[in-house]
Write a protein that holds these residues in place. Structure first.
Motif: not given
Ligand SMILES: Cc1cc2nc3c(=O)[nH]c(=O)nc-3n(C[C@H](O)[C@H](O)[C@H](O)COP(=O)(O)O)c2cc1C
Length: 340
Positions: A102-107, A126-133, A135-141
């Protein structure tokens, strides 16, 4: 769940639910190991007769090894392959797997692309909503997953940094489900069949919910979900059903090759949780069980408790009522939006 949903546990759960299970999902499997082992030699890849459809979950860091691992999993009988982008454990993160993706979406994107090309069965993420509060990136993921042909997207509504603290953010899960073009499964903190239904009623955009730790507290829960789903009265397991369940689990573990000490260890794990849900308080019994060193006396103790003491003591098994899933007393945490 790693260390939990191995073959005997999955079979137990399926038996208790009368076969009414959707998809069986294995413990996560490292692709580095996957390329070296087969179901015969690698415990985590073993399944039981009739275990279908089967999803094998994999984790790893490199897109190319994940693609090779995924293909191997299909060769090993996977009807679906799921990529783990949620594990918070330092050993997995440190090697670039799990929620570090989740910290490296290009990968992540490249991984999905390569895995998608390597297999013909449906691909899940299967993911979490982001790395930390911050950097929430669930929509991008989600957008990346949709673009790369993922067919089922499961969201555990916590960040990696949260681990298992606090609560899952179901508002955020719902926000993603509401804009998703693929089925979304919401996950986090569901304690009972009724809570599973409540989530689905509350969030119609969801295609389903995932139940994790509640299974460790109450192995009957998926059968209870199925009862509710079918409009039947929800099974409330009495002492005989609980006792028979424990015996069956012991039998399945032994058949799977667990030593008597191994069986004892697993029963202790299960009883340490289940006994917390007994009312009135059963801490004396719980401690006795924890201190029993051999399997035979342990089973005798269980038999005595369930066949003699349970009814005399007016016990009831009430999972989902008092405690949260971390085993602590209910907190004053508020449900819903957890992150600003
Ligand atoms: C002991 C343990 C092992 C887990 N192993 C996995 C795993 O291998 N793969 C996975 O996707 N999630 C794993 N999880 C996470 C759960 O699947 C689930 O996402 C999380 O516990 C939140 O859901 P719950 O509140 O219903 O438990 C694990 C959780 C626990 C407690």
């Amino acid at each position: 769940m790693s260390g939990v949903t191995d073959r005997p546990f999955r079979q137990l759960i399926r038996d208790l639910a009368g076969g009414r299970i959707g998809i069986s999902v294995t413990e996560f499997i490292s692709v580095d190991a996957a390329q070296r082992f087969t179901p015969k030699s690698f415990r985590q890849l073993r399944t039981f007769a009739g275990e279908c459809p089967l999803c094998i979950q994999i984790f790893g860091a490199k897109p190319e090894s994940m693609a090779a691992g995924a293909a191997q999993m299909v060769g090993n009988g996977a009807d679906f392959v799921e990529i783990n982008g949620g594990c918070p454990v330092p050993k997995v993160i440190g090697r670039g797997g799990g929620s570090s993706l989740l910290k490296d979406l290009p990968r992540l994107k490249s991984m999905l692309q390569q895995v998608r090309k390597a297999i013909e069965v449906p691909l899940f993420l299967k993911v979490r909503v982001g790395w930390d509060e911050s950097s929430i990136n669930i929509l991008e993921t989600l957008r990346i997953a949709e673009g790369e042909g993922v067919e089922l997207f499961t969201i555990h509504g916590r960040t990696r940094v949260q681990g298992y603290k606090g609560l899952a953010d179901w508002d955020l899960i719902n926000q993603a489900a509401s804009v998703a073009k693929i089925p979304v499964i919401g996950n986090g903190d569901i304690r009972s069949a009724h809570e599973a239904k409540a989530r689905l009623d509350q969030y119609p955009a969801l295609s389903g919910v995932g139940i994790g730790r509640a299974l460790m507290h109450n192995p009957f829960v998926l059968g209870q979900v199925a009862d509710l789903w079918e409009g039947k009265p929800v099974l409330e397991p009495g002492p005989q059903q609980q006792y028979q369940m424990l015996l069956r689990y012991a039998e399945l573990l032994a058949e799977d090759g667990f030593s008597p000490q191994g069986v004892l260890g697993r029963l202790k794990q299960m009883m340490a949780r289940m006994s917390r849900y007994l009312e009135p308080d059963a801490s004396v019994f719980r401690l006795e069980l924890l201190h029993t060193q051999e399997l035979e006396p342990y089973l005798v103790r269980l038999q005595h408790f369930y066949q003699e003491e349970y009814e005399q003591g007016g016990y009831q098994f009430m999972p989902g009522r008092i405690l949260n899933l971390n085993g602590k007393h209910s907190t004053e945490m508020e449900e819903g939006r957890q992150f600003k």
